[in-house]
Design an enzyme around this catalytic site. Structure first.
Site, mmCIF file in Angstrom:
data_model
loop_
_atom_site.group_PDB
_atom_site.id
_atom_site.type_symbol
_atom_site.label_atom_id
_atom_site.label_comp_id
_atom_site.label_asym_id
_atom_site.label_seq_id
_atom_site.Cartn_x
_atom_site.Cartn_y
_atom_site.Cartn_z
ATOM 1 N N ARG A 6 0.847 -1.187 0.000
ATOM 2 C CA ARG A 6 0.000 0.000 0.000
ATOM 3 C C ARG A 6 0.883 1.236 0.000
ATOM 4 N NH1 ARG A 6 -2.049 1.010 4.340
ATOM 5 N NH2 ARG A 6 -1.474 -0.728 5.654
ATOM 6 N N TYR A 25 -1.188 -3.674 -6.999
ATOM 7 C CA TYR A 25 -1.059 -4.348 -5.698
ATOM 8 C C TYR A 25 -2.410 -4.360 -4.972
ATOM 9 C CZ TYR A 25 -0.302 -5.215 -0.835
ATOM 10 O OH TYR A 25 -0.440 -5.734 0.423
ATOM 11 N N LYS A 38 -9.646 -1.944 1.728
ATOM 12 C CA LYS A 38 -9.302 -0.763 2.537
ATOM 13 C C LYS A 38 -10.046 0.484 2.052
ATOM 14 C CE LYS A 38 -6.258 -3.167 4.818
ATOM 15 N NZ LYS A 38 -6.551 -3.605 6.176
ATOM 16 N N HIS A 47 -11.024 -1.532 11.607
ATOM 17 C CA HIS A 47 -9.934 -2.411 11.185
ATOM 18 C C HIS A 47 -9.768 -3.487 12.259
ATOM 19 C CE1 HIS A 47 -5.432 -2.587 9.763
ATOM 20 N NE2 HIS A 47 -6.165 -3.518 9.192
ATOM 21 N N SER A 69 -0.657 -3.317 11.813
ATOM 22 C CA SER A 69 -0.078 -4.418 11.041
ATOM 23 C C SER A 69 1.130 -4.992 11.792
ATOM 24 C CB SER A 69 0.334 -3.950 9.652
ATOM 25 O OG SER A 69 1.247 -2.903 9.777
ATOM 26 N N ALA A 70 1.430 -6.253 11.485
ATOM 27 C CA ALA A 70 2.560 -6.982 12.098
ATOM 28 C C ALA A 70 2.346 -7.290 13.573
ATOM 29 C CB ALA A 70 3.889 -6.231 11.905
ATOM 30 N N CYS A 71 1.086 -7.364 13.981
ATOM 31 C CA CYS A 71 0.793 -7.742 15.372
ATOM 32 C C CYS A 71 0.001 -9.049 15.455
ATOM 33 C CB CYS A 71 0.029 -6.631 16.075
ATOM 34 S SG CYS A 71 1.023 -5.152 16.351
ATOM 35 N N LYS A 99 -2.903 -10.238 13.623
ATOM 36 C CA LYS A 99 -4.374 -10.205 13.607
ATOM 37 C C LYS A 99 -4.966 -11.502 13.024
ATOM 38 C CE LYS A 99 -6.945 -6.415 12.116
ATOM 39 N NZ LYS A 99 -6.451 -6.060 10.889
ATOM 40 N N THR A 100 -4.433 -11.916 11.885
ATOM 41 C CA THR A 100 -4.962 -13.142 11.266
ATOM 42 C C THR A 100 -4.713 -14.339 12.182
ATOM 43 O OG1 THR A 100 -4.585 -12.173 9.090
ATOM 44 C CG2 THR A 100 -4.927 -14.543 9.147
ATOM 45 N N ASN A 101 -3.553 -14.364 12.838
ATOM 46 C CA ASN A 101 -3.261 -15.477 13.759
ATOM 47 C C ASN A 101 -4.246 -15.511 14.915
ATOM 48 O OD1 ASN A 101 -1.097 -16.089 12.166
ATOM 49 N ND2 ASN A 101 0.462 -15.300 13.565
ATOM 50 N N ASP A 150 -9.886 -9.023 9.379
ATOM 51 C CA ASP A 150 -9.320 -7.709 9.053
ATOM 52 C C ASP A 150 -10.301 -6.546 9.242
ATOM 53 O OD1 ASP A 150 -7.064 -6.191 8.141
ATOM 54 O OD2 ASP A 150 -8.031 -5.948 6.193
ATOM 55 N N ASN A 201 6.098 -8.881 1.951
ATOM 56 C CA ASN A 201 4.659 -8.576 1.916
ATOM 57 C C ASN A 201 3.953 -9.419 0.857
ATOM 58 O OD1 ASN A 201 2.329 -7.201 2.800
ATOM 59 N ND2 ASN A 201 2.493 -5.712 1.127
ATOM 60 N N SER A 202 4.480 -10.607 0.591
ATOM 61 C CA SER A 202 3.780 -11.495 -0.349
ATOM 62 C C SER A 202 2.503 -11.984 0.314
ATOM 63 C CB SER A 202 4.677 -12.669 -0.747
ATOM 64 O OG SER A 202 5.144 -13.355 0.394
ATOM 65 N N ARG A 203 1.525 -12.326 -0.517
ATOM 66 C CA ARG A 203 0.177 -12.526 0.011
ATOM 67 C C ARG A 203 -0.490 -13.789 -0.514
ATOM 68 N NH1 ARG A 203 -2.100 -8.339 3.501
ATOM 69 N NH2 ARG A 203 -0.424 -6.830 3.638
ATOM 70 N N ARG A 261 2.264 -3.479 19.743
ATOM 71 C CA ARG A 261 3.539 -4.114 20.063
ATOM 72 C C ARG A 261 4.297 -3.172 20.995
ATOM 73 N NH1 ARG A 261 6.948 -7.769 17.130
ATOM 74 N NH2 ARG A 261 5.259 -8.242 15.687
ATOM 75 N N GLY A 292 -1.416 -19.599 20.366
ATOM 76 C CA GLY A 292 -2.569 -20.249 21.006
ATOM 77 C C GLY A 292 -2.710 -19.901 22.479
HETATM 78 C C1 OXD Z 1 -3.192 -4.161 5.964
HETATM 79 C C2 OXD Z 1 -3.775 -5.346 5.340
HETATM 80 O O1 OXD Z 1 -2.263 -3.573 5.395
HETATM 81 O O2 OXD Z 1 -4.729 -5.907 5.907
HETATM 82 O O3 OXD Z 1 -3.669 -3.780 7.051
HETATM 83 O O4 OXD Z 1 -3.327 -5.733 4.245
HETATM 84 MN MN MN Z 2 -5.479 -4.827 7.576
#
Ligand code: OXD
Ligand code: MN
Length: 591
Positions: free
Chosen positions: A71, A199, A208, A228, A250-252, A254-256, A279, A370-372, A403, A497
């Site tokens: 982004r 992207y 977003k 978000h 990001s990088a905290c 969320k998906t996990n 998300d 940042n591959s997806r 974090r 977990g």
């Molecule tokens: C973000 C995403 O950047 O969900 O927050 O891709």
């Molecule tokens: Mn996001």
């Protein structure tokens, strides 16, 4: 052939095609037949690579331009008529000026190409939460990705009827020129223009751009919240499920967290975690309570670090009908790989840019950081049976987090709604060594919405603070921090977990089953109320994780004041939050 007779839609498409001048227009109807033909076409041009269909049925690989992998916040604009409405945290340009500038870039951008008309719904078509959009694009990758991430169907035209009530999205890859890349939002016109990027975060306009930036503006007008946030359900052994929504920068992880598997003992006892979304949450008051849905239809997840250990549910989600972007292609069996997937990188492979790559000897990363993966939500083994419940799931608690190496304890609870909104407004996350040279610098990211709020963030806090007027039952608000470190910089809390133990405490607090200890920053758990059985964490360590360092928090107050200063020009910080800040300062002084 046009799939609608709606004059407003037809006129808008005419206008956009007169500007971009495509060779032809194709109306996407969402049928599998049409999507399959597009996949074949994309494979014939190299836009997609078909992967091993036995191991990864329905899966494809895409490589984006190397200059176009994330982004672009510095090129993302909120073009409200008044600069004041965009607020101090957004880039702003007057709509007329932006339309004029981008019209030059869009002029003839689709010459020799096809313009695809994508009708899509955020959430289930016809439900009280649903909002509709149409995206015009010259990218098949966008069509196919939108068909995973949103509900693409011609039923959207029935939903819109003869109204003009839809978000108008215009996207062209143009020349993928980073110097002419713009992601522009025109909230007063329900319009998004995105150009010179391919992207996902910049071009899948449902995500977003619509579901957060445009929807946050709609939410302010219509008295709801676009957040978000992940949404998850926790089912107890008696079969009762409570839902929480959580915001993290990001990088905290969320998906996990959204796809968490509880520790073994809990699973044996019959506890389950259900994923509603990873998300975005749209949250509405109804009958005095807050209900939420995940408006998306898939996961646009970061691949590196996703493994059998860190997130088995996400990994399973990527095993069919998934588009991978910028990961490693294993040439031996035509499958994919990324850093952190396992300890066996392929030797005969292509890296994210398509260059020969040997994972055993390479000194460079194979997958882009940042591959997806773009994976259908229905693939997720923990997907909640209520994820498409038309009026949403009731939210028992909101969780904010970031974090923080030292400041924030493992978990604390707000003293009430306004204090909770204050805690959201001061959210921050420390930069890691991997991301920047400066370690430990706090980037303020209120409610994890800094890059996604489509209007003045002070007005947004006011909207949050006001929300309780619509509620009889107010969700409790908590803050968590999985990232406290010891003197060696190692994480103290095991995370993943094991975070379930903190969620359990949160639900016990919501149910009034456990007490708390008051502190200057909010309510802290009594250490004995967090179950540590089987965690390997000692009660002493937990006590450390729950300490509040007054001196550090006094510094924190300085940082908050500095951040709040940005909003002075528009004078939009709600009185309620100013009062909360004064109370925090006072409590710290008396501690
Ligand atoms: C973000 C995403 O950047 O969900 O927050 O891709
Ligand atoms: Mn996001």
């Amino acid at each position: 052939m046009a799939l609608t007779a709606n004059k407003i839609i037809l006129d808008w498409i005419d206008e956009c095609s007169a500007l971009t001048k495509p060779d032809k227009i194709v109306w996407i109807d969402g049928s599998e037949e049409q999507l399959e033909a597009l996949r074949a076409e994309a494979c014939s041009t190299g836009e997609l690579i078909k992967l091993n269909q036995e191991k990864l049925p329905g899966c494809y690989l895409h490589r984006s331009d190397p200059t176009d992998v994330a982004r672009v916040e510095d090129r993302t604009f909120i073009c409200s008529k008044s600069e004041r409405d965009a607020g101090p945290t957004n880039n702003w340009k007057a709509p007329d000026e932006m339309y004029a500038q981008l019209s030059e870039i869009f002029d003839g951008a689709m010459k020799g190409r096809t313009m695809y008309v994508i009708p899509y719904s955020m959430f289930v078509v016809g439900s009280p939460f649903a909002k509709y959009g149409i995206e015009l694009t010259d990218s098949i990758y966008v069509v196919l990705s939108m068909a995973i991430m949103t509900r693409v169907t011609s039923k959207v035209y029935d939903g819109i009827g003869d109204s003009g009530d839809f978000i108008r999205g215009l996207h062209s890859k143009a020349q993928i020129d980073p110097e002419k890349r713009y992601i522009a939002h025109f909230p007063e016109d329900n319009t998004i223009w995105s150009v010179n990027s391919g992207y996902g975060g910049n071009v899948l306009l449902g995500k977003k751009c619509f579901a957060l930036r445009m929807a946050s503006v709609l939410g302010k007008k219509e008295r709801w919240l676009a957040e978000h946030m992940l949404i998850l359900g926790i089912e107890n052994p008696q079969g009762k499920t409570k839902y929480v929504a959580a915001a993290f920068p990001s990088a905290c992880g969320k998906t996990n967290l959204a796809m968490l598997i509880p520790p073994e003992g809990y699973v044996k006892d019959g506890w389950k975690v259900w994923t509603v979304g990873d998300d975005i949450a749209w949250v509405r008051p109804r009958n005095g309570k807050l209900y939420a849905v995940n408006p998306e239809n898939g996961f646009f997840g970061v691949a590196p670090g996703t493994s059998e250990k860190s997130n088995p549910n996400a990994l399973v989600s990527t095993k069919r009908n998934t588009i991978f972007t910028n990961v490693v292609q294993n040439l031996d069996d035509n499958t994919v790989w990324w850093e952190g997937m396992d300890k066996n990188p392929p030797e005969n492979a292509l890296d994210w840019q398509g260059n020969p790559w040997n994972g055993k000897t390479a000194s460079t990363k194979g997958a882009h950081p940042n591959s997806r993966f773009t994976a259908p939500a229905v693939n997720c083994p923990s997907l909640s049976p209520k994820w498409e419940k038309e009026d949403g799931v009731p939210i028992a608690a909101f969780i904010f987090g970031g974090r923080r190496a030292k400041t924030a304890p493992l978990v604390y609870q707000a003293r009430g709604w306004e204090h909770g909104v204050f805690i959201g407004s001061i959210m921050g996350s420390e930069t890691t060594a991997a991301a920047t040279g400066e370690v430990g610098v706090t980037r303020r990211d209120p409610m994890a919405m800094l890059p996604f709020c489509g209007y003045d963030m002070g007005d947004y806090w006011f909207h949050w603070a006001e929300m309780w007027n619509d509620l009889d039952r107010i969700p409790e608000i908590f803050n968590v921090n999985w990232f406290r470190t010891d003197d060696n910089g190692d994480f103290i809390w095991p995370g993943f977990g094991e975070n379930f133990r903190v969620l359990e405490w949160i639900l016990k607090r919501v149910a009034g089953e456990v007490g708390m200890t008051d502190s200057p920053i909010g309510y802290l758990p009594k250490p004995e109320d967090i179950n540590l059985d089987g965690s390997g964490v000692s009660i002493g360590t937990l006590k450390d994780l729950l300490t509040v360092d007054t001196a550090l928090w006094k510094d924190e107050v300085k940082g908050i004041k500095e951040f709040y200063k940005k909003f002075e020009k528009n004078n939009t910080i709600p009185e309620a939050l100013k009062k909360q800040l004064a109370t925090l300062e006072e409590r710290l002084a008396n501690a």
